[in-house]
Write a protein that holds these residues in place. Sequence first.
Motif, PDB file in Angstrom:
ATOM      1  N   GLY A  88     -11.138   1.940   6.760  1.00 30.33           N
ATOM      2  CA  GLY A  88     -11.185   0.573   6.283  1.00 30.33           C
ATOM      3  C   GLY A  88      -9.934  -0.038   6.180  1.00 30.33           C
ATOM      4  N   ALA A  89      -9.901  -1.443   6.213  1.00 32.65           N
ATOM      5  CA  ALA A  89      -8.703  -2.129   5.915  1.00 32.65           C
ATOM      6  C   ALA A  89      -8.423  -1.989   4.602  1.00 32.65           C
ATOM      7  CB  ALA A  89      -8.770  -3.742   6.682  1.00 32.65           C
ATOM      8  N   PHE A  90      -7.167  -1.521   4.143  1.00 33.37           N
ATOM      9  CA  PHE A  90      -6.665  -1.282   3.022  1.00 33.37           C
ATOM     10  C   PHE A  90      -5.789  -2.270   2.218  1.00 33.37           C
ATOM     11  CE2 PHE A  90      -3.088   0.396   5.567  1.00 33.37           C
ATOM     12  CZ  PHE A  90      -2.197  -0.287   5.085  1.00 33.37           C
ATOM     13  N   GLU A  91      -6.003  -2.490   0.954  1.00 33.28           N
ATOM     14  CA  GLU A  91      -4.984  -3.455   0.276  1.00 33.28           C
ATOM     15  C   GLU A  91      -4.349  -2.724  -0.723  1.00 33.28           C
ATOM     16  OE1 GLU A  91      -5.539  -6.803   0.119  1.00 33.28           O
ATOM     17  OE2 GLU A  91      -7.372  -6.924   1.429  1.00 33.28           O
ATOM     18  N   VAL A  92      -3.003  -3.075  -0.865  1.00 35.58           N
ATOM     19  CA  VAL A  92      -1.802  -2.666  -1.490  1.00 35.58           C
ATOM     20  C   VAL A  92      -1.869  -3.196  -3.087  1.00 35.58           C
ATOM     21  CG1 VAL A  92       0.546  -2.620  -1.644  1.00 35.58           C
ATOM     22  CG2 VAL A  92      -0.541  -2.662   0.769  1.00 35.58           C
ATOM     23  N   MET A  93      -1.657  -1.977  -3.743  1.00 38.95           N
ATOM     24  CA  MET A  93      -1.437  -2.301  -5.110  1.00 38.95           C
ATOM     25  C   MET A  93      -0.069  -1.925  -5.595  1.00 38.95           C
ATOM     26  SD  MET A  93      -4.859  -0.314  -5.546  1.00 38.95           S
ATOM     27  CE  MET A  93      -5.446  -0.593  -7.387  1.00 38.95           C
ATOM     28  N   PRO A  94       1.058  -2.674  -5.633  1.00 39.30           N
ATOM     29  CA  PRO A  94       2.240  -2.398  -5.771  1.00 39.30           C
ATOM     30  C   PRO A  94       2.634  -1.577  -7.000  1.00 39.30           C
ATOM     31  CG  PRO A  94       2.146  -4.757  -5.585  1.00 39.30           C
ATOM     32  CD  PRO A  94       0.775  -4.231  -5.464  1.00 39.30           C
ATOM     33  N   ALA A  95       3.693  -1.170  -7.186  1.00 40.70           N
ATOM     34  CA  ALA A  95       3.928  -0.185  -8.445  1.00 40.70           C
ATOM     35  C   ALA A  95       4.300  -1.320  -9.280  1.00 40.70           C
ATOM     36  CB  ALA A  95       5.251   0.619  -8.292  1.00 40.70           C
ATOM     37  N   GLY A  96       3.829  -1.128 -10.577  1.00 42.54           N
ATOM     38  CA  GLY A  96       4.084  -1.920 -11.569  1.00 42.54           C
ATOM     39  C   GLY A  96       3.206  -3.543 -11.675  1.00 42.54           C
ATOM     40  N   GLY A  97       2.549  -3.658 -10.644  1.00 44.40           N
ATOM     41  CA  GLY A  97       1.813  -4.801 -10.313  1.00 44.40           C
ATOM     42  C   GLY A  97       0.293  -4.857 -11.002  1.00 44.40           C
ATOM     43  N   SER A  98      -0.278  -6.042 -10.801  1.00 43.26           N
ATOM     44  CA  SER A  98      -1.711  -6.119 -11.357  1.00 43.26           C
ATOM     45  C   SER A  98      -2.646  -6.988 -10.365  1.00 43.26           C
ATOM     46  CB  SER A  98      -1.614  -6.318 -12.803  1.00 43.26           C
ATOM     47  OG  SER A  98      -1.213  -7.742 -12.932  1.00 43.26           O
ATOM     48  N   GLY A  99      -3.721  -6.946 -10.547  1.00 41.74           N
ATOM     49  CA  GLY A  99      -4.713  -7.797  -9.794  1.00 41.74           C
ATOM     50  C   GLY A  99      -6.040  -8.198 -10.586  1.00 41.74           C
ATOM     51  N   PRO A 100      -5.733  -9.514 -11.211  1.00 39.48           N
ATOM     52  CA  PRO A 100      -6.695  -9.613 -12.409  1.00 39.48           C
ATOM     53  C   PRO A 100      -8.074 -10.249 -11.653  1.00 39.48           C
ATOM     54  CG  PRO A 100      -5.126 -11.484 -12.078  1.00 39.48           C
ATOM     55  CD  PRO A 100      -4.479 -10.259 -11.238  1.00 39.48           C
ATOM     56  N   LEU A 101      -8.032 -10.507 -10.414  1.00 38.72           N
ATOM     57  CA  LEU A 101      -9.335 -10.932  -9.495  1.00 38.72           C
ATOM     58  C   LEU A 101      -8.959 -10.656  -8.191  1.00 38.72           C
ATOM     59  CD1 LEU A 101     -11.838 -12.786 -10.024  1.00 38.72           C
ATOM     60  CD2 LEU A 101     -10.354 -14.612  -9.653  1.00 38.72           C
ATOM     61  N   LEU A 102     -10.051  -9.925  -7.623  1.00 44.83           N
ATOM     62  CA  LEU A 102      -9.972  -9.819  -6.214  1.00 44.83           C
ATOM     63  C   LEU A 102     -10.589 -11.028  -5.600  1.00 44.83           C
ATOM     64  CD1 LEU A 102     -11.196  -5.932  -6.164  1.00 44.83           C
ATOM     65  CD2 LEU A 102      -8.809  -6.958  -6.176  1.00 44.83           C
ATOM     66  N   HIS A 103     -10.239 -11.204  -4.096  1.00 51.52           N
ATOM     67  CA  HIS A 103     -10.657 -12.083  -3.353  1.00 51.52           C
ATOM     68  C   HIS A 103     -12.325 -12.094  -3.337  1.00 51.52           C
ATOM     69  CE1 HIS A 103      -6.873 -13.748  -2.047  1.00 51.52           C
ATOM     70  NE2 HIS A 103      -6.464 -12.443  -1.664  1.00 51.52           N
ATOM     71  N   PRO A 104     -13.073 -13.251  -3.565  1.00 55.86           N
ATOM     72  CA  PRO A 104     -14.465 -13.007  -3.277  1.00 55.86           C
ATOM     73  C   PRO A 104     -14.890 -11.985  -2.266  1.00 55.86           C
ATOM     74  CG  PRO A 104     -13.908 -15.132  -3.466  1.00 55.86           C
ATOM     75  CD  PRO A 104     -12.506 -14.554  -3.371  1.00 55.86           C
ATOM     76  N   TRP A 105     -14.547 -11.988  -1.114  1.00 53.52           N
ATOM     77  CA  TRP A 105     -14.933 -10.979   0.017  1.00 53.52           C
ATOM     78  C   TRP A 105     -14.329  -9.629  -0.105  1.00 53.52           C
ATOM     79  CZ3 TRP A 105     -11.321 -14.726   0.642  1.00 53.52           C
ATOM     80  CH2 TRP A 105     -10.034 -14.463   1.146  1.00 53.52           C
ATOM     81  N   ARG A 106     -13.555  -9.521  -1.087  1.00 50.05           N
ATOM     82  CA  ARG A 106     -13.081  -7.980  -1.406  1.00 50.05           C
ATOM     83  C   ARG A 106     -13.588  -7.610  -2.791  1.00 50.05           C
ATOM     84  NH1 ARG A 106     -11.361  -5.043   2.603  1.00 50.05           N
ATOM     85  NH2 ARG A 106      -9.660  -4.269   1.815  1.00 50.05           N
ATOM     86  N   ASP A 107     -14.116  -8.287  -3.450  1.00 55.82           N
ATOM     87  CA  ASP A 107     -14.484  -7.713  -4.953  1.00 55.82           C
ATOM     88  C   ASP A 107     -15.869  -6.847  -4.799  1.00 55.82           C
ATOM     89  OD1 ASP A 107     -14.649  -8.106  -7.744  1.00 55.82           O
ATOM     90  OD2 ASP A 107     -16.308  -9.513  -7.525  1.00 55.82           O
ATOM     91  N   ASN A 108     -15.519  -5.798  -5.518  1.00 57.13           N
ATOM     92  CA  ASN A 108     -16.727  -4.833  -5.408  1.00 57.13           C
ATOM     93  C   ASN A 108     -16.978  -4.206  -4.200  1.00 57.13           C
ATOM     94  OD1 ASN A 108     -17.426  -5.232  -8.392  1.00 57.13           O
ATOM     95  ND2 ASN A 108     -18.737  -6.934  -7.798  1.00 57.13           N
ATOM     96  N   THR A 109     -15.798  -3.844  -3.523  1.00 56.66           N
ATOM     97  CA  THR A 109     -15.932  -3.007  -2.139  1.00 56.66           C
ATOM     98  C   THR A 109     -14.966  -1.828  -2.291  1.00 56.66           C
ATOM     99  OG1 THR A 109     -14.069  -4.518  -1.154  1.00 56.66           O
ATOM    100  CG2 THR A 109     -16.313  -5.079  -0.921  1.00 56.66           C
ATOM    101  N   ALA A 110     -14.434  -1.387  -3.123  1.00 61.03           N
ATOM    102  CA  ALA A 110     -13.180  -0.401  -3.410  1.00 61.03           C
ATOM    103  C   ALA A 110     -14.153   0.907  -3.350  1.00 61.03           C
ATOM    104  CB  ALA A 110     -12.628  -0.521  -4.277  1.00 61.03           C
TER     105      ALA A 110
END
Length: 116
Positions: A88-110
């Motif tokens: 599937g279409a992946f999302e990047v999580m950069p080293a040292g980064g954070s994602g406090p809130l996923l986009h609504p269309w990507r939330d709860n899809t990992a």
Amino acid sequence: MVAPPGYADAEPEFSARSIAHISPSSGACYSGFLCLYRDPGFRGGGYAIREGVDLNDFRAFFFNDEMSSWVNATRLRYCWFPDINFSGAFEVMPAGGSGPLLHPWRDNTASALADC
């Protein structure tokens, strides 16, 4: 970007495991781990994955389609995937980064993650 809570050096007992549960009351993510949270804002508990560990199926630890925020306290760039086996279409999580809130269309899809 919101600073993650409890961003610190790993405790020896915690770092001895490849995957560790994060309690809902903690929210801490230790250096050398990628932390996945059930709720936005690094809340709701979740899992900490040791740097270098790839997971092809979140169903193995009952976290499929549950992630809403993350902290990457590793030196590696990670990618999460919406489907098992790194598809599937992946999302990047950069080293040292954070994602406090996923986009609504990507939330709860990992469903999987790997260093990329």
